[in-house]
Enzyme design. Structure first.
Site, PDB file in Angstrom:
ATOM      1  N   HIS A 173      46.514  44.655   5.461  1.00  0.00           N
ATOM      2  CA  HIS A 173      46.045  44.187   4.157  1.00  0.00           C
ATOM      3  C   HIS A 173      45.053  43.039   4.323  1.00  0.00           C
ATOM      4  O   HIS A 173      44.219  42.794   3.445  1.00  0.00           O
ATOM      5  CB  HIS A 173      47.211  43.709   3.295  1.00  0.00           C
ATOM      6  N   ASP A 244      45.486  55.125   3.112  1.00  0.00           N
ATOM      7  CA  ASP A 244      46.068  53.903   2.568  1.00  0.00           C
ATOM      8  C   ASP A 244      45.025  53.281   1.653  1.00  0.00           C
ATOM      9  O   ASP A 244      43.863  53.724   1.608  1.00  0.00           O
ATOM     10  CB  ASP A 244      46.462  52.957   3.701  1.00  0.00           C
TER      11      ASP A 244
END
Length: 473
Positions: A173, A244
């Site tokens: 992230h 993702d």
């Protein structure tokens, strides 16, 4: 449009989402911000499906640390590490079936779970307790059991994060992780659970925003050697490959969302999880980029058709959902079996609960519940103090009429937590230490390990403290 799945803000569907669905949007991905409670979520999914009955509606409902349905209270289902600690595939399958029933009941037909990563890096900041464990064989059998249980409710499973995010020390992230293992070692560690998921018939597989040196310098999400060469050709997988979130810095920082989307489709992905920000304009820009890539012959038209057809097959299958009754007792029973305890953990007087709270990853979200909250419901005299790194004073004093209960998450990854424990535990020899992350030596002599954070894991720990059954509801 049949390859794009944006997110959006709010508890109802914005006009732009409904318009894009009418234009052929594949589906949407729901996040914390889209869920208040189950009744509201069911109304939202019905609103979305009024535009297209075969819409794909995806969510991250892993159990344990990662929940969208129960972010405010904690999940009623134990997570991967707890299920791996029980190591009974019938339990894992039953829990996954219950999660599938919950999702089918509220109109969600695609669960971005299970985590098939083998958590070989003990300090992994983003996988950790989400994985079933660190042994490839154990993770393989529980990945297959989870897929089977979830899909028995006609809710699509998604084994993630291919080709394996378990041996990383950075959070994708925030930055781009890199794995330096040679190919033989990496595949022996990371691939068995994905092979097991494929054998179990997983409807989808999610890519990892990581670089594995053995396959070159490209992140797996945009790497044809990984998605086409390894996953399609070597492993023989013909289901949906979804990325993702393209908002994650591991790829966003290198390519931006639109270029990543184009590269991912060209590399072999079928569905694009594009995130939340600027959803309408971003969806339009991705559609334009894919069109331009076909016209400019950077992307074979057949590759785009193939991707859209796979997504359409998944949507047709996932339309025949199988809602059913939900039995929360199954989750609590599994959480009880996952707990380990040493020393004397029964309280002899009201507790002073000190929760040492490290930052959570973006995928987990903010945690507003815990052991202290649940224990205080049972024993009103309980004191609860939640502290972060900046709030920890040099010493913490508790009165003699309260017994210290120290609650941590992944203490081994946070020096400030271990330093605080080294101050407190010698001063309070009857303190009980509860680890709600991954258990890691050295442990205090009065010690409870829940193998992950969930509402039922907390309830099982409180039952040990009190010596009596506790209702986690």
């Amino acid at each position: 449009m049949a390859c794009i799945l944006p997110g959006f803000e709010g508890l109802t569907a914005p006009d732009w989402v409904r318009r894009r669905i009418a234009e052929g949007l594949a589906g949407v991905v729901l996040y914390h911000r889209n869920v208040r409670d189950r009744e509201q979520l069911a109304q939202l999914t019905a609103q979305l499906r009024s535009e297209n009955p075969q819409l794909l509606i995806a969510i991250d409902e892993e159990g344990g640390d990662v929940t969208r349905l129960d972010i405010a209270q904690g999940s009623r289902w134990p997570g991967g590490l707890a299920l791996g600690a029980v190591d009974d595939t019938s339990v894992t399958q039953a829990v996954a079936q219950q999660i599938g029933a919950e999702l089918a009941n509220v109109g969600v037909n695609w669960n971005l779970a299970p985590v098939a990563d083998v958590n070989t890096a003990a300090s992994n900041p983003v996988i950790g307790t989400r994985a079933f464990g660190a042994d490839p064989d154990l993770v393989s059998r529980h990945t297959a059991a989870f897929v089977t249980g979830l899909q028995s409710r006609t809710v699509a499973a998604c084994a993630k994060h291919f080709p394996g995010h378990g041996n990383t020390l950075t959070d994708s992230h925030l930055e781009l992780p890199r794995i330096h293992q040679d190919r033989v070692a990496f595949e022996a560690d990371a691939l068995p659970p994905f092979r097991a998921a494929i054998a179990a018939g997983t409807a989808s597989i999610m890519t990892a925003h990581i670089v594995v040196d053995a396959y070159g310098d490209l992140p797996a999400t945009v790497n044809p050697a990984v998605l086409t060469g390894l996953l399609r050709q070597e492993l023989g997988y013909d289901g949906v490959v979804i990325t993702d979130s393209l908002e994650m810095q591991a790829v966003y920082g290198r390519y931006g969302v639109v270029e990543t989307a184009e590269r991912a489709i060209a590399a072999g992905a079928d569905a694009l999880c594009v995130g939340v920000a600027n959803g309408d304009s971003r969806t339009g820009r991705i559609r334009a980029a894919l069109t331009d890539a076909v016209i400019g012959r950077r992307l074979p038209e057949q590759r785009l058709h193939e991707a859209a057809q796979r997504v359409a097959r998944l949507a047709a299958w996932a339309t025949a959902q199988a809602p059913g009754p939900v039995e929360p007792a199954i989750g609590l029973a599994a959480a009880r079996r996952a707990i380990t305890a040493t020393g004397t953990v029964r309280l002899t007087r009201p507790a002073a609960v000190i929760e040492l709270s490290p930052p959570t990853s973006e995928v987990v979200g903010e945690i507003g519940w815990g052991i202290g909250q649940l224990l205080a419901r049972q024993i009103p005299a309980t004191r609860v103090l939640r502290l972060t790194e900046d709030e920890v004073p040099p010493t913490i004093l508790t009165s003699a009429d309260h017994q210290p209960v120290l609650v941590v998450r992944d203490a081994h990854r946070h020096p400030w937590i271990t330093a605080t424990l080294s101050q407190l535990l010698p001063a309070h020899p009857d303190a009980v230490l509860i680890e709600m992350g991954a258990p890691h030596a050295p442990a205090h002599h009065h010690y409870i390990a829940t193998n992950g954070a969930s509402r039922v894991s907390a309830a099982a720990a409180v039952e040990l403290l009190l010596g009596t059954a506790v209702d986690p509801a």
